[in-house]
Scaffold this active site. Sequence first.
Site, PDB file in Angstrom:
ATOM      1  N   LYS A   9      54.202  46.237  70.317  1.00 16.89           N
ATOM      2  CA  LYS A   9      55.004  47.117  69.460  1.00 16.89           C
ATOM      3  C   LYS A   9      55.159  48.503  70.116  1.00 16.89           C
ATOM      4  CE  LYS A   9      53.577  44.636  65.267  1.00 16.89           C
ATOM      5  NZ  LYS A   9      52.821  44.721  63.981  1.00 16.89           N
ATOM      6  N   TYR A  49      61.193  39.519  60.963  1.00 15.57           N
ATOM      7  CA  TYR A  49      60.276  39.730  59.831  1.00 15.57           C
ATOM      8  C   TYR A  49      60.881  39.238  58.511  1.00 15.57           C
ATOM      9  CZ  TYR A  49      56.680  42.386  62.381  1.00 15.57           C
ATOM     10  OH  TYR A  49      55.660  42.763  63.220  1.00 15.57           O
ATOM     11  N   PHE A  57      56.227  46.996  52.575  1.00 12.39           N
ATOM     12  CA  PHE A  57      56.128  47.518  53.943  1.00 12.39           C
ATOM     13  C   PHE A  57      57.279  47.084  54.829  1.00 12.39           C
ATOM     14  CE2 PHE A  57      53.714  43.515  53.854  1.00 12.39           C
ATOM     15  CZ  PHE A  57      54.248  42.844  54.955  1.00 12.39           C
ATOM     16  N   ARG A  85      46.573  34.474  68.524  1.00  8.00           N
ATOM     17  CA  ARG A  85      46.298  35.084  67.208  1.00  8.00           C
ATOM     18  C   ARG A  85      44.844  35.542  67.128  1.00  8.00           C
ATOM     19  NH1 ARG A  85      49.991  36.637  63.269  1.00  8.00           N
ATOM     20  NH2 ARG A  85      48.534  36.046  61.623  1.00  8.00           N
ATOM     21  N   ASN A 112      49.390  48.500  64.549  1.00  9.87           N
ATOM     22  CA  ASN A 112      48.392  47.515  64.983  1.00  9.87           C
ATOM     23  C   ASN A 112      48.744  46.835  66.308  1.00  9.87           C
ATOM     24  OD1 ASN A 112      50.401  45.843  64.070  1.00  9.87           O
ATOM     25  ND2 ASN A 112      49.213  44.898  62.419  1.00  9.87           N
ATOM     26  N   HIS A 115      52.522  41.955  67.770  1.00 15.40           N
ATOM     27  CA  HIS A 115      52.887  40.838  66.916  1.00 15.40           C
ATOM     28  C   HIS A 115      52.552  39.574  67.681  1.00 15.40           C
ATOM     29  CE1 HIS A 115      55.122  37.937  64.558  1.00 15.40           C
ATOM     30  NE2 HIS A 115      55.528  37.466  65.712  1.00 15.40           N
TER      31      HIS A 115
HETATM   32  O1  CDP Z   1      51.276  40.806  62.303  1.00 10.64           O
HETATM   33  P1  CDP Z   1      50.575  39.826  61.392  1.00 10.64           P
HETATM   34  O2  CDP Z   1      51.145  38.430  61.449  1.00 10.64           O
HETATM   35  O3  CDP Z   1      49.088  39.845  61.607  1.00 10.64           O
HETATM   36  O4  CDP Z   1      50.772  40.378  59.910  1.00 10.64           O
HETATM   37  P2  CDP Z   1      51.895  40.101  58.799  1.00 10.64           P
HETATM   38  O5  CDP Z   1      51.212  39.908  57.500  1.00 10.64           O
HETATM   39  O6  CDP Z   1      52.843  39.042  59.241  1.00 10.64           O
HETATM   40  O7  CDP Z   1      52.665  41.502  58.706  1.00 10.64           O
HETATM   41  C1  CDP Z   1      53.587  41.871  59.718  1.00 10.64           C
HETATM   42  C2  CDP Z   1      53.356  43.316  60.101  1.00 10.64           C
HETATM   43  O8  CDP Z   1      53.729  44.163  59.024  1.00 10.64           O
HETATM   44  C3  CDP Z   1      51.914  43.694  60.411  1.00 10.64           C
HETATM   45  O9  CDP Z   1      51.527  43.391  61.732  1.00 10.64           O
HETATM   46  C4  CDP Z   1      51.938  45.201  60.174  1.00 10.64           C
HETATM   47  O10 CDP Z   1      52.511  45.869  61.296  1.00 10.64           O
HETATM   48  C5  CDP Z   1      52.897  45.318  59.000  1.00 10.64           C
HETATM   49  N1  CDP Z   1      52.182  45.398  57.721  1.00 10.64           N
HETATM   50  C6  CDP Z   1      51.952  46.648  57.170  1.00 10.64           C
HETATM   51  O11 CDP Z   1      52.332  47.666  57.765  1.00 10.64           O
HETATM   52  N2  CDP Z   1      51.294  46.750  55.970  1.00 10.64           N
HETATM   53  C7  CDP Z   1      50.870  45.645  55.325  1.00 10.64           C
HETATM   54  N3  CDP Z   1      50.237  45.767  54.177  1.00 10.64           N
HETATM   55  C8  CDP Z   1      51.096  44.376  55.875  1.00 10.64           C
HETATM   56  C9  CDP Z   1      51.747  44.286  57.082  1.00 10.64           C
HETATM   57 MG    MG Z   2      52.917  37.642  60.741  1.00  7.72          MG
END
Ligand code: CDP
Ligand code: MG
Length: 137
Positions: A9, A49, A57, A85, A112, A115
């Site tokens: 990112k 997304y 978010f 992952r 974070n 992705h």
């Molecule tokens: O990236 P990952 O698959 O671990 O998480 P996700 O649940 O698919 O969410 C996608 C991305 O959205 C996350 O990596 C965060 O950057 C963001 N996110 C966030 O900012 N706040 C949250 N409560 C959940 C996700």
């Molecule tokens: Mg995800």
Amino acid sequence: METTLVLIKPGGVQRNLIGEITRRIEARNLKVVGLKLVNAKRETVEEHYGEHRGKGFFEDVVNYLCSGPVVAMAVQGVNATKAIRTMMGATNPLEATPGTVRGDLALTIDDNLTHSSSDPEAAERELKLWFPEGTVA
Ligand code: CDP
Ligand code: MG
């Protein structure tokens, strides 16, 4: 053998972590079969997304992904999706285990660093989106 998608990112690119994150992936004996630095189109990120559309978010994460260059990487190996992952760690870096990318290098969920595809079906969909031209293997 599986191919999966990793994005570094904008925060990871800005912090000069392209090498560190790629080093960890290669050290795991996973093979990079696609690699580019791109200013992502908003429509690409919104589709990427799509599962999160409507969540609180969504706008923030889309804005973030569009805020600077991202590295898109196609990574191949046995069980590559699960392996990646696990290496990246929990979504919230506060919960990510030390030794993972997020557990070692990130602090907040909105920054974070990476992705990675959640499962092989998501990987297939995401690779078509980010590498419509295909990968090298
Ligand atoms: O990236 P990952 O698959 O671990 O998480 P996700 O649940 O698919 O969410 C996608 C991305 O959205 C996350 O990596 C965060 O950057 C963001 N996110 C966030 O900012 N706040 C949250 N409560 C959940 C996700
Ligand atoms: Mg995800």
